[in-house]
Every structure is written in structure tokens, then in C-alpha cells.
Design an enzyme around this catalytic site. Structure first.
Site, PDB file in Angstrom:
ATOM      1  CE  LYS A  30      -3.809  -0.650   2.395  1.00  0.00           C
ATOM      2  NZ  LYS A  30      -4.447  -0.934   3.695  1.00  0.00           N
ATOM      3  NE  ARG A 100      -5.195   3.333   3.740  1.00  0.00           N
ATOM      4  CZ  ARG A 100      -5.251   3.601   2.436  1.00  0.00           C
ATOM      5  NH1 ARG A 100      -4.606   4.635   1.932  1.00  0.00           N
ATOM      6  NH2 ARG A 100      -5.933   2.805   1.639  1.00  0.00           N
ATOM      7  N   GLY A 109      -6.028 -10.433   8.530  1.00  0.00           N
ATOM      8  CA  GLY A 109      -5.492 -10.714   9.853  1.00  0.00           C
ATOM      9  C   GLY A 109      -4.763  -9.506  10.398  1.00  0.00           C
ATOM     10  CG  MET A 111      -5.431  -2.592  13.479  1.00  0.00           C
ATOM     11  SD  MET A 111      -4.669  -1.099  14.099  1.00  0.00           S
ATOM     12  CE  MET A 111      -4.925  -0.011  12.727  1.00  0.00           C
ATOM     13  NE  ARG A 356      -6.045  -4.387  -3.351  1.00  0.00           N
ATOM     14  CZ  ARG A 356      -6.495  -4.693  -2.154  1.00  0.00           C
ATOM     15  NH1 ARG A 356      -5.667  -4.970  -1.184  1.00  0.00           N
ATOM     16  NH2 ARG A 356      -7.778  -4.708  -1.908  1.00  0.00           N
ATOM     17  CG  HIS A 472      -7.813 -46.073  -5.216  1.00  0.00           C
ATOM     18  ND1 HIS A 472      -8.971 -46.160  -5.958  1.00  0.00           N
ATOM     19  CD2 HIS A 472      -6.858 -46.732  -5.916  1.00  0.00           C
ATOM     20  CE1 HIS A 472      -8.732 -46.864  -7.049  1.00  0.00           C
ATOM     21  NE2 HIS A 472      -7.460 -47.228  -7.057  1.00  0.00           N
ATOM     22  NE  ARG A 634       3.155 -49.420 -15.884  1.00  0.00           N
ATOM     23  CZ  ARG A 634       2.639 -48.773 -14.837  1.00  0.00           C
ATOM     24  NH1 ARG A 634       3.395 -47.958 -14.128  1.00  0.00           N
ATOM     25  NH2 ARG A 634       1.364 -48.923 -14.519  1.00  0.00           N
ATOM     26  CD  GLU A 762       8.498 -48.169 -11.530  1.00  0.00           C
ATOM     27  OE1 GLU A 762       7.495 -47.605 -11.097  1.00  0.00           O
ATOM     28  OE2 GLU A 762       8.466 -49.002 -12.444  1.00  0.00           O
ATOM     29  CB  SER A 781       9.800 -43.176 -18.325  1.00  0.00           C
ATOM     30  OG  SER A 781       8.738 -42.418 -17.815  1.00  0.00           O
ATOM     31  N   GLY A 783       9.644 -42.927 -12.886  1.00  0.00           N
ATOM     32  CA  GLY A 783       8.313 -43.125 -12.298  1.00  0.00           C
ATOM     33  C   GLY A 783       8.354 -42.542 -10.900  1.00  0.00           C
ATOM     34  CB  THR A 784       8.442 -39.050  -9.733  1.00  0.00           C
ATOM     35  OG1 THR A 784       7.287 -38.606 -10.435  1.00  0.00           O
ATOM     36  CG2 THR A 784       9.689 -38.678 -10.500  1.00  0.00           C
ATOM     37  CG  ASN A 785       3.122 -41.438  -9.030  1.00  0.00           C
ATOM     38  OD1 ASN A 785       3.417 -40.259  -8.905  1.00  0.00           O
ATOM     39  ND2 ASN A 785       2.074 -41.853  -9.717  1.00  0.00           N
ATOM     40  CB  CYS A 848       5.327 -41.236 -16.555  1.00  0.00           C
ATOM     41  SG  CYS A 848       6.151 -42.680 -15.891  1.00  0.00           S
ATOM     42  CE1 TYR A 868       8.123 -38.676 -21.299  1.00  0.00           C
ATOM     43  CE2 TYR A 868      10.155 -38.875 -22.574  1.00  0.00           C
ATOM     44  CZ  TYR A 868       9.153 -39.455 -21.805  1.00  0.00           C
ATOM     45  OH  TYR A 868       9.180 -40.794 -21.530  1.00  0.00           O
TER      46      TYR A 868
HETATM   47  P1  ADP Z   1      -7.960  -2.226   3.387  1.00  0.00           P
HETATM   48  O1  ADP Z   1      -6.583  -2.707   3.194  1.00  0.00           O
HETATM   49  O2  ADP Z   1      -8.775  -3.074   4.284  1.00  0.00           O
HETATM   50  O3  ADP Z   1      -8.631  -1.879   2.096  1.00  0.00           O
HETATM   51  P2  ADP Z   1      -7.473   0.580   3.681  1.00  0.00           P
HETATM   52  O4  ADP Z   1      -6.379   1.114   4.513  1.00  0.00           O
HETATM   53  O5  ADP Z   1      -7.239   0.581   2.233  1.00  0.00           O
HETATM   54  O6  ADP Z   1      -7.814  -0.844   4.223  1.00  0.00           O
HETATM   55  O7  ADP Z   1      -8.720   1.473   4.028  1.00  0.00           O
HETATM   56  C1  ADP Z   1     -10.020   1.136   4.328  1.00  0.00           C
HETATM   57  C2  ADP Z   1     -10.938   2.190   3.734  1.00  0.00           C
HETATM   58  O8  ADP Z   1     -10.650   3.469   4.235  1.00  0.00           O
HETATM   59  C3  ADP Z   1     -10.785   2.289   2.232  1.00  0.00           C
HETATM   60  O9  ADP Z   1     -12.040   2.458   1.644  1.00  0.00           O
HETATM   61  C4  ADP Z   1      -9.944   3.511   2.056  1.00  0.00           C
HETATM   62  O10 ADP Z   1     -10.166   4.121   0.837  1.00  0.00           O
HETATM   63  C5  ADP Z   1     -10.398   4.391   3.222  1.00  0.00           C
HETATM   64  N1  ADP Z   1      -9.346   5.311   3.609  1.00  0.00           N
HETATM   65  C6  ADP Z   1      -8.108   5.004   4.047  1.00  0.00           C
HETATM   66  N2  ADP Z   1      -7.380   6.103   4.272  1.00  0.00           N
HETATM   67  C7  ADP Z   1      -8.174   7.155   4.001  1.00  0.00           C
HETATM   68  C8  ADP Z   1      -7.996   8.562   4.021  1.00  0.00           C
HETATM   69  N3  ADP Z   1      -6.828   9.092   4.372  1.00  0.00           N
HETATM   70  N4  ADP Z   1      -9.028   9.345   3.671  1.00  0.00           N
HETATM   71  C9  ADP Z   1     -10.202   8.788   3.297  1.00  0.00           C
HETATM   72  N5  ADP Z   1     -10.439   7.490   3.261  1.00  0.00           N
HETATM   73  C10 ADP Z   1      -9.438   6.659   3.595  1.00  0.00           C
HETATM   74 MG    MG Z   2      -7.843  -0.796   0.759  1.00  0.00          MG
END
Ligand code: ADP
Ligand code: MG
Ligand code: MG
Length: 891
Positions: A30, A100, A109, A111, A356, A472, A634, A762, A781, A783-785, A848, A868
């Protein structure tokens, strides 16, 4: 003491940035892309990224921040404030930020983002005044308390939502947007009281406490149980750490000229070149995906297509829309890939918040790669390299129509992809008979065994109630390319009553069911399926892959159906034809059994003489289908015991069919019983004891060559493969009898018959003695199994019980039967290759077995310079693509 070396805080904003997209390791995905967008001059709210090194330094230094971080952050906050003309904690003109998380790869997972940080009882008033919008300010503050309490303080999110719900009821509001400024202020007081009650401390009013609370929470979330589990599952190193992004807020919730949205530059499910996305007016952050209000379409075309009445962004804010699409085009061209974007419009002004590479379906991935290559945005090699070979599996089998309704009655393991539908049968013989009558069946068994091969062949799909992904049923079904759901434990099969029950329902033999081997679902009735599309984008990628790969790709095919499919999928020959599969078929099994029960050589030869024309006919057909391509055949491999009946009832039936005393049959079954059939009387050992079997097979092969030559005009060149050789003497003995038959057939037919004689490698001993063996054998050939079984001393069919423990406890990275064990089994292969080539430089080398269709194993075969790989027909395209990618990586 400072633990991290170098710069800890990277700033971005206003057309400049300290980092670029290349700095993902340091800035996370990000942060690196926010910096890159700034460099490109795309409007991005200013901010800064605390590096991943700070996170790793924190953990390496007893959970303490490196020296100087606080000062660097304070300076960066000041810089951001100056950029937007506000001060962090300034009562009259407060700077608000989002905090973020952002690892190198997007990682559930971690925050969740905290928005509107920097608000407190005083700054909220300043914000209201400056914005001239009290409602907006108090809405932002209550959002902040909710989010901060949830993600930083760890308080129960629902308690706040419930309180909000009750509050709206009290005040007669349905939507959040209906709540007034004063009402928000009242609710905020209640929220704060709730925080104090739940956490024992008042909601933090000091903005720096807020900031460090959030930064600390991001860094700590790297070691949360969820994040650790996710990293394990996805093989992400713990040492990567996460970055923390702090960014000036922009507000999509400032009334009707503001909005927030998410978009893809192309359609992520089909790959079509069309802007695909949604937005909400007067909303913030994740409101769009939260599902509280129904988002609106971005383009007018999408709105019309979806039949939505709310206006599109294109209609509502045409100027901003134009700017937005311009930015999308630029970002896509710049990154040379489909982008997944987040944006916010604050009072008519557009801001980009994230970009992204977008996740996409297998089908979309193909289309996007081909379109981009044809537009010259990427090279053909890049297009080939971008497709995940494993994902092709989804495309090569019929799939369930996603629009169709499904009556799901059970689910098991997605053991072999594809959807299939048919009548329930519980017995392999019945499956075969039904197929002969043109009926489609699903074979339902508690589990399958080698005796079910013919039933599995005849069935459209296989459903078992016991056994895992390497049972199987699963292994054989994948090899055959048949859909299979295994281990559907909720189903109880009652063979006697010819039915199964599940969750109080009962399904009789003859009832129609559908199984989806990609999801593991079992459904009642027939669900329409969609046929795979092998031309179009798929065809393009395959053609480009073939242009760059060096490895040849063959298929394991035993039947004409498999062979035809193999050609359709682009196989360049058959790398393994298992002749025993031909022995299981209905009328043949009788002759096979007669041969096995025979007392004398003569009796045995009589029985074999019955098999000869059938085997010959099989080979003629295969040679015709594979015209001009090599076919490796075979010789008989499994222990003879597998061909005999087992239960008492079956023994009686077979004895009566054969017109022999059941006692004779029973005795022969007992005699052939082995403790470890896998290590028993099988492979070339059969040919040593019963040379007449190998001779019959060799004759069938050579006579088939003569016949096929007559029909087609060109002579096929068979490769006769002797299985399970441990050393030269064994090989010489069997090869001599093949040669003798060869000479006889040549003499009888007056035709010169070309062929290669070689062996399957094999056994570890065969690898070690490969130089010796190559003195005689013209091809190997691997036979890697079996090589995996014998190298590890583990029976594949029995490994399911402990395989998971080995993988979970990290003893094995992956199941060695799925992906070749490069360190051990791979080493044996390398030894075999080196020693074989040292004696016979032009020896043909291939593998194979299941590994031939596993991308990682294909990379190994490329690196080991094999000629191959051979795999099941359905995996041929995967192998072609993986081989191309291995070659591209080399270049
Ligand atoms: P995630 O990885 O879960 O998408 P983000 O950090 O991208 O988390 O953000 C969650 C939401 O908050 C997204 O919709 C993002 O566009 C919005 N957001 C994050 N930072 C800002 C900001 N500085 N101003 C306005 N919206 C934000
Ligand atoms: Mg996001
Ligand atoms: Mg999120």
C-alpha cells in the site's frame, strides 16, 4: 539503541515521495503504491509510511521502538499538516489522519484501518466550524470512536452497532445519513461512556496518544493469531513485518458533492475491458463494501445493464468521472496490469487512496493477459508468465452454471475438479453396464480400490464418503480427469439397500445427483454445466507457451478416449500407457483370470492367446490416434492378485463363470496374497517369473505396428517400457525376450519394425545403477510416484493418515506425492540422469506420474534437463504452461 538502520519514515504527497513502487519490501504494498502514485502526479492525500524495518526492529528489540522514531513521526506529522494547512490536535483547524496497515502482500489478519484519527471533544468543534458542517464533523467523530474502540482498544464492535441501532429507533431514523448533528453529539457521549465502562479508561483525548495507540496496534497485529495462521498457510515469512501508513484524511461524507468508491480497471470476473466499480454518495471508507446501503454503479453502461435506478457517477459528477477514468487509464498503463483502486471525492475534488494489481478469476486472467499482449502493453512471455498454471484446472473441466439453483445435500473434499451429473450407482460393474447402455452415472462408494477402476472409468464422476485428497479415489480421478468429491462424511452408504442417507434424506440408486469436484458440493438433481472453452484466449496463451518451452509434454493415457483428449489438450505423445487398465475390461478380465489360475505354461499361453488380439487392437487404436507421435507402453505392472476376486461371494461367482472348483480359485487367491504388494511380485518381476506375459504384450505391440503401418502408411515408433527395474541383469533378461519376439514378428511380417526399448526408473537402486542400465536401455522414464514411495519407504495409499501431521508440523513443506521432493527424490533423479547420460549421451529422459502435472515439479524437470514430462491428459495444458514459465525464468 537503534536497531533498524536507515530511514524509518518515508513521506509522500503533492507530486513527490521518498519511495517508489519498487520499495514494497520496505514500505509494504500500500505504502509503495501511494508513493508511486504521488510520483506520477496523481492526487493522493499526503502522508507517510513507517517502514517494515521498524516493525521487525520492534520485535527484535524486546518490543521497543527504535530510537528517534518518535521524533521522525512528529516531524512527518508536522509536514503533513503543513501540506494540508492544518495542525494535528489544533483546536481551530485540526489535521485528521487515517492509520493503515500494509505488508508486502495484502494480508487478512492485519489491523483494520482507523479513519478520522485526531478528533476529540475539542477538535470536533473546530472541524465543524471550518467545514461549516456540524453534522459531518460529529458523524466523523462517532465513526472514529467506533473504529478506534474496535480495532485499537479491542472492544466489542457489536455493542456500538447495537447502541447505534437503538439510538436510531429512539429517534425514528432508518439511515445513518438521517441522523442530525446534535443527535450524533448525544450518541458520542454514550459511546464514550461505553468505552470507559468496558475498558476502565476514558476514550483517549490526546491526539498523540491516539496516534501511537493506532501505530502500536498495527505493529502488534503482525503477531496476532490470525495473521500468524495466514502467514503459515500462505508461506509468508514472519520476518517480513508490516509497514504503517499515516495519511491525511479526505472526506467522502461531506454531503452530496462527496462520495467514496472502489473500482477495477477491467472486469475481474470476465476480464472484459470495462470499468467495473461502485460508489456511495456522502459516505466514508468501507461503507461501500459494508452493505448497509446499496452502492451505485460508476459507469452509465453498468447502471443500465444492472437495471439500477440510482444515478451513476458518470451522470452525477461527469467532470470528476472523466478525471477518474483518465487516472485509471494512466495507472493501468503505468503498472501494465489491471488495477484495483480506491478513491474518495471530497466536495467535488478527486483523491486516490489505493492502487494494486487486482485479483481475478482464471478466465479473466487469460483474457487480460492476451488483450494486454495484443495491445503491446506487455510481451507474450509476460502474458504467459502471468497465468497461474494451477488455475487452468478450473477452466479445463465443465463447471456448474453459476446462475443455476443448487439443492446442496452434502459436501466433501474437492478432490478432482469439474462438475458431473448422473444416476447414483453403488457398484463398479453396474456403472460399466449402465455406461454401455448409454446412461450417465455417478459412482458412489465408501471408498474405492483398484478393482473399481473400470467403474470409475465408466462413471461421469465419483463420490466417496471416506478418504482424503490423496485417497485412491482422489488420485485416480485426478489422473482420469474425472470430477470427484471424496470424504463426504455426512453421507451414509447402505450397499444392501442400494441407497445413501444424508441429513434425514435418502437417495436411491437411480436417483440423479450432481457433484462439483471444485467445491466439494453434492447436489440433488441435475444442475446445468458449462463446457470448457479451449480456443480463444486459452488457445493464444497455450500457443505462446509452446513457442518458448523447451520440455516436451506427453500424456499418460491408457484408453482411446484419454489419448484423444490428450491430443486435444496438446500432448506430444503418450509418455505412459498402463497396459493393465486394458486387462480390467469386462470380457478380458475372464481371460486374465484364466491366465492367472493356470497351472501350466501351456494353459497360461492358451489364456494369453485370447488376450493377444484384444491388446493388439488396443495398441492399433492408440497408434492411430497418436499418429506420428511417440507412444510409451509399459508392460504389465501390478501384482496379479489385483485381478482376482476377493470376497467369498465374488469368488463363487467367478469360479462358476470360469467353470472351475471354487477351492482352486480360493487357493490361488490365498497363494498370491502379499503382505506388501507394493514391494512384492510386480513390475518386471512378473516378466521374470512368467516370461510369456511380457512376450504376449510385446507381440501385441509389434503386430499392432505392422497393422497400423498398413492402415496409416507411416510406421509408429513404440517405446517398450519395462517397469520396476532394479539393475542391469533383470533388464537384460526381459529385454532379450522382447527382442526375440521382435525378430519373430519382423520375420513373419517381412516388415522392419522400429522401436525403442527402455525402462521405468522407480527404485533408488535403479538411479544408482543408471549407468549400468543405460548401457542397454534406450530411454528412462522416471516413475516418480513409486520412486517417492520407495525413497521415503511410504505407501502412498496409506499415507493419508499421517500426511497432514507431517505437513502441519512442518516436517514436509508439501505432500511429496503432489510436488516432487526436490532434495531427496529429486537428487535420485539427478543421479539417474547424470549416470544414464554418462554412458548414453542421447538417452531419452522423461518422467511420468502425478508430478508431471505439478508446476513446481515441472520446473524441477526443466532444471534437470529432462526431455519431457508426461501427465494425465487434463493436466497437459498446465504442464505446457509451467514448462514455458520455467524456460522464461531461465532466459
Ligand atoms: P484495506 O486494506 O482493508 O482496504 P485501507 O487502509 O485501504 O484498508 O482502508 C479502508 C478504507 O478506508 C478504504 O475504503 C480507504 O479508501 C479508506 N481510507 C483510508 N485512508 C483514508 C484517508 N486518508 N481518507 C479517506 N479514506 C481513507
Ligand atoms: Mg484498501
Ligand atoms: Mg479492511
Amino acid at each position: 539503541m537503534s536497531t533498524s538502520s536507515g530511514k524509518m519514515v518515508y513521506q509522500f504527497g503533492d507530486g513527490q515521495a521518498d519511495g517508489t513502487a519498487k520499495d514494497k519490501e520496505l514500505l509494504g504494498g500500500k505504502g509503495a503504491n501511494l508513493a508511486e502514485m504521488c510520483q506520477l502526479g496523481v492526487p493522493v492525500p499526503p502522508g507517510f509510511t513507517i517502514t517494515t524495518q521498524v516493525c521487525t526492529g520492534y520485535y527484535n528489540n524486546d518490543n521497543a521502538y527504535p530510537d528517534g522514531l518518535e521524533a521522525d513521526v512528529a516531524a512527518a506529522v508536522k509536514w503533513v499538516g503543513a501540506k494540508v494547512g492544518a495542525g494535528f490536535g489544533d483546536k481551530a483547524n485540526p489535521l485528521l489522519v487515517s492509520v493503515r496497515s500494509g505488508a508486502r502482500v495484502s494480508m487478512p489478519g492485519m489491523m483494520d484501518t482507523v479513519l478520522n484519527l485526531g478528533l476529540n471533544d475539542e477538535t470536533v468543534r473546530g472541524l465543524a466550524e471550518r467545514a461549516g458542517d456540524k453534522r459531518f464533523a460529529y458523524d466523523s467523530y462517532r465513526r472514529f470512536i467506533q473504529m478506534y474502540s474496535d480495532v485499537v482498544l479491542g472492544l466489542d464492535h457489536d455493542a456500538f452497532e447495537d447502541m447505534l441501532g437503538e439510538f436510531k429507533d429512539e429517534n425514528g431514523h432508518e439511515l445513518d445519513t438521517d441522523v442530525t448533528a446534535d443527535e450524533w453529539a448525544t450518541l458520542i457521549e454514550r459511546f464514550k461512556a461505553l468505552v470507559e465502562e468496558e475498558s476502565g479508561e476514558p476514550f483517549p483525548q490526546d491526539v498523540n496518544d491516539q496516534l501511537w495507540g493506532a501505530v502500536g496496534a498495527v505493529i502488534k497485529s503482525w503477531q496476532s493469531a490470525r495473521a500468524i495462521t495466514y502467514r503459515k498457510l500462505n508461506e509468508i515469512p514472519d520476518g517480513w513485518g508490516t509497514a504503517v501508513n499515516v495519511q491525511a484524511m479526505v472526506f467522502g461524507n461531506m454531503g452530496d458533492t462527496s462520495a467514496t468508491g472502489v473500482a477495477f480497471t477491467r472486469n475481474p470476473s470476465t476480464g472484459t475491458r470495462e470499468l467495473y466499480g461502485e460508489f456511495l454518495v456522502n459516505a466514508q471508507g468501507e461503507d461501500v463494501v459494508a452493505g448497509i446501503r446499496t452502492p451505485q454503479n460508476i459507469t452509465e453502461a453498468a447502471r443500465i445493464e444492472a437495471g439500477m435506478s440510482d444515478p451513476s457517477l458518470e451522470q452525477l459528477m461527469p467532470e470528476t468521472f472523466k478525471e477518474l477514468t483518465g487516472i485509471f487509464d494512466r495507472l493501468e498503463a503505468h503498472y501494465r496490469d489491471m488495477q484495483d483502486l480506491e478513491f474518495t471525492i471530497q466536495d467535488g475534488k478527486l483523491w486516490m487512496l489505493q492502487t494494486r494489481s487486482g485479483k481475478r478469476t482464471a478466465q479473466a486472467a487469460l483474457k487480460i493477459a492476451v488483450d494486454m499482449a495484443e495491445d503491446g502493453l506487455i510481451t507474450k512471455s509476460e502474458a504467459v508468465a502471468r497465468i497461474d498454471p494451477g488455475s487452468l484446472d478450473q477452466l479445463l473441466h465443465p463447471t456448474l452454471d453459476p446462475k443455476a439453483e443448487r439443492d446442496i445435500i452434502a459436501s466433501g473434499l474437492p478432490a478432482s475438479p469439474g462438475a458431473a451429473c448422473g444416476e447414483v450407482v453403488f457398484d463398479s460393474d453396474e456403472a460399466e453396464q449402465a455406461k454401455a447402455q448409454g446412461r450417465r452415472v455417478i459412482l458412489v462408494r465408501v471408498e474405492t480400490s483398484p478393482e473399481d477402476i473400470h467403474g470409475m472409468h465408466a462413471a461421469e464422476g465419483i463420490l466417496t464418503t471416506r478418504g482424503g485428497m490423496t485417497s485412491h479415489a482422489a488420485v485416480v480421478a485426478r489422473g482420469m480427469g474425472k470430477p470427484c468429491v471424496s470424504g463426504a462424511g455426512a453421507i451414509h452408504v447402505n450397499y444392501d439397500e442400494q441407497k445413501f442417507t444424508v441429513m434425514g434424506q435418502s437417495v436411491q440408486a437411480g436417483d440423479i445427483v450432481t457433484i462439483d469436484g471444485a467445491s466439494g458440493q453434492v447436489m440433488r438433481g441435475e444442475i446445468p454445466t458449462i463446457k470448457p472453452e479451449l480456443s480463444g484466449d486459452f488457445g493464444h496463451i497455450m500457443k505462446w507457451a509452446d513457442e518458448v518451452r523447451r520440455l516436451g509434454i506427453r500424456a499418460n493415457a491408457d484408453t482411446p478416449t484419454d489419448a484423444r483428449m490428450a491430443r486435444e489438450f496438446g500432448a506430444e505423445g503418450i509418455g505412459l500407457c498402463r497396459t493393465e487398465h486394458m486387462f480390467f475390461e469386462n470380457e478380458r478380465i475372464a481371460a486374465v483370470r484364466e491366465m492367472i489360475v493356470a497351472d501350466t505354461d501351456t494353459q497360461r499361453r492358451t489364456a494369453l492367446a485370447k488376450l493377444l488380439p484384444m491388446q493388439r487392437a488396443d495398441f492399433v487404436e492408440l497408434f492411430e490416434i497418436m499418429a506420428g507421435l511417440p507412444v510409451t507402453i509399459r508392460l504389465l505392472d501390478p501384482p496379479l492378485h489385483e485381478f482376482l476376486p476377493h470376497g467369498e461371494e465374488e469368488i463363487l461367482e467367478v469360479a462358476s463363470n470360469m467353470d472351475i472348483d471354487p477351492e482352486v480359485l480360493r487357493a490361488r487367491v490365498a497363494e498370491l496374497d502379499e503382505f506388501n504388494p507394493m514391494l512384492g511380485h510386480r513390475g518386471c518381476r512378473l516378466a521374470v517369473t512368467y516370461p510369456e506375459i511380457a512376450e504376449m504384450q510385446a507381440r501385441a505391440i509389434f503386430e499392432a505396428v505392422v497393422e497400423a503401418t498398413g492402415k496409416a502408411g507411416t510406421a509408429p515408433i513404440p517405446e517398450v517400457m519395462i517397469p520396476l527395474i532394479a539393475g542391469r541383469a533383470e533388464y537384460d533378461l526381459v529385454a532379450a525376450s522382447i527382442s526375440a519376439v521382435h525378430a519373430e514378428v519382423e520375420a513373419q511380417s517381412g516388415q522392419k519394425i522400429e522401436f525403442l526399448c527402455g525402462t521405468m526408473i522407480e527404485l533408488p537402486r535403479a538411479c544408482l545403477k543408471a549407468d549400468d542400465i543405460a548401457g542397454a536401455a534406450e530411454f528412462f522414464s522416471f516413475g516418480t510416484n513409486d520412486l517417492t514411495q520407495t525413497a521415503f519407504g511410504i505407501s502412498r495409499d496409506d499415507s493419508a493418515r499421517f500426511m497432514n501431521d507431517y505437513v502441519n508440523k512442518g516436517i514436509w513443506e508439501r505432500d511429496p506425492f503432489v510436488s516432487i521432493d526436490v532434495d531427496g527424490v529429486g537428487e535420485l533423479v539427478k543421479i539417474g540422469v547424470e549416470r544414464g547420460r554418462s554412458v548414453r549421451p542421447d538417452i531419452k529422459l522423461g518422467i511420468c506420474g502425478e508430478h508431471g502435472g505439478d508446476p513446481a515439479s515441472v520446473h524441477f524437470c526443466h532444471a534437470t534437463d529432462l526431455d519431457y514430462v508426461s501427465c494425465s491428459p487434463f493436466r497437459v495444458p498446465i504442464a505446457r504452461l509451467a514448462a514455458a514459465q520455467a524456460a522464461i525464468k531461465d532466459a
